[in-house]
Design a protein around this motif. Sequence first.
Motif, PDB file in Angstrom:
ATOM      1  N   TYR A 140       0.864  -1.223   0.293  1.00  0.00           N
ATOM      2  CA  TYR A 140       0.016  -0.052  -0.123  1.00  0.00           C
ATOM      3  C   TYR A 140       0.814   1.484   0.014  1.00  0.00           C
ATOM      4  O   TYR A 140       1.887   1.299   0.676  1.00  0.00           O
ATOM      5  CB  TYR A 140      -1.086   0.146   1.208  1.00  0.00           C
ATOM      6  N   SER A 141       0.335   2.279  -0.835  1.00  0.00           N
ATOM      7  CA  SER A 141       0.941   3.567  -0.597  1.00  0.00           C
ATOM      8  C   SER A 141       0.173   4.192   0.404  1.00  0.00           C
ATOM      9  O   SER A 141      -0.785   3.922   0.945  1.00  0.00           O
ATOM     10  CB  SER A 141       1.112   4.449  -1.697  1.00  0.00           C
ATOM     11  N   MET A 142       1.004   4.837   1.493  1.00  0.00           N
ATOM     12  CA  MET A 142       0.519   5.713   2.606  1.00  0.00           C
ATOM     13  C   MET A 142       0.574   7.278   2.452  1.00  0.00           C
ATOM     14  O   MET A 142       1.624   7.771   2.040  1.00  0.00           O
ATOM     15  CB  MET A 142       1.105   5.164   3.722  1.00  0.00           C
ATOM     16  N   GLY A 143      -0.504   7.901   3.292  1.00  0.00           N
ATOM     17  CA  GLY A 143      -0.382   9.372   3.098  1.00  0.00           C
ATOM     18  C   GLY A 143      -0.913   9.718   4.411  1.00  0.00           C
ATOM     19  O   GLY A 143      -1.366   8.996   5.345  1.00  0.00           O
ATOM     20  N   TRP A 144      -0.459  11.045   4.752  1.00  0.00           N
ATOM     21  CA  TRP A 144      -0.713  11.837   6.003  1.00  0.00           C
ATOM     22  C   TRP A 144      -1.414  12.968   5.541  1.00  0.00           C
ATOM     23  O   TRP A 144      -1.005  13.707   4.469  1.00  0.00           O
ATOM     24  CB  TRP A 144       0.505  11.905   6.717  1.00  0.00           C
ATOM     25  N   TYR A 201      -3.714   0.426  -3.994  1.00  0.00           N
ATOM     26  CA  TYR A 201      -3.399   0.453  -5.474  1.00  0.00           C
ATOM     27  C   TYR A 201      -2.105   1.011  -5.422  1.00  0.00           C
ATOM     28  O   TYR A 201      -1.548   0.753  -6.736  1.00  0.00           O
ATOM     29  CB  TYR A 201      -4.597   0.923  -6.117  1.00  0.00           C
ATOM     30  N   GLY A 202      -1.280   1.350  -4.596  1.00  0.00           N
ATOM     31  CA  GLY A 202      -0.050   1.857  -4.563  1.00  0.00           C
ATOM     32  C   GLY A 202       0.023   3.210  -5.183  1.00  0.00           C
ATOM     33  O   GLY A 202       1.121   3.442  -5.715  1.00  0.00           O
ATOM     34  N   ARG A 203      -0.994   3.773  -5.567  1.00  0.00           N
ATOM     35  CA  ARG A 203      -0.738   5.171  -6.231  1.00  0.00           C
ATOM     36  C   ARG A 203      -0.258   6.241  -5.310  1.00  0.00           C
ATOM     37  O   ARG A 203      -0.269   5.967  -4.205  1.00  0.00           O
ATOM     38  CB  ARG A 203      -2.053   5.712  -6.480  1.00  0.00           C
ATOM     39  N   LEU A 204       0.191   7.240  -5.828  1.00  0.00           N
ATOM     40  CA  LEU A 204       0.889   8.456  -5.071  1.00  0.00           C
ATOM     41  C   LEU A 204      -0.326   9.676  -5.567  1.00  0.00           C
ATOM     42  O   LEU A 204      -0.125   9.949  -6.424  1.00  0.00           O
ATOM     43  CB  LEU A 204       2.343   8.762  -5.330  1.00  0.00           C
TER      44      LEU A 204
END
Length: 123
Positions: free
Chosen positions: A31-35, A100-103
């Motif tokens: 997974y891509s992760m965000g804050w 989906y691993g997007r940024l």
Amino acid sequence: VQLQASGGGLVQAGGSLRLSCAASVRIFSSYSMGWFRQAPGKEREFVAHITWSGSTTYYADSVKGRFTISRDNAKNTVYLQMNSLKPEDTAVYSCAADPYGRLSRSTNMYNYWGQGTLVTVSS
């Protein structure tokens, strides 16, 4: 998928905090992760995100050079190290996961959200 954010609190301007976000899923590493953060009376805004491998990171201009996002896939955890905090950094900080691993800086691209942790920076 459950995300549990922690590490918020009250800090003086110029101080530091480290936020953590623990995920309940074993495939967290894909997974891509965000804050993101949301200040009182304002819309939620992008802070930082990181690819599944940790090799690529992006930051909002307002935190660039002061915040660092990182992850430990063995612990299913993503971190946000916040240094040189300013009163305008006061907000509820939430972590989010994109399977989906997007940024993306858009909240719409993240399928899973943690409950948020409050960061208050006093002047």
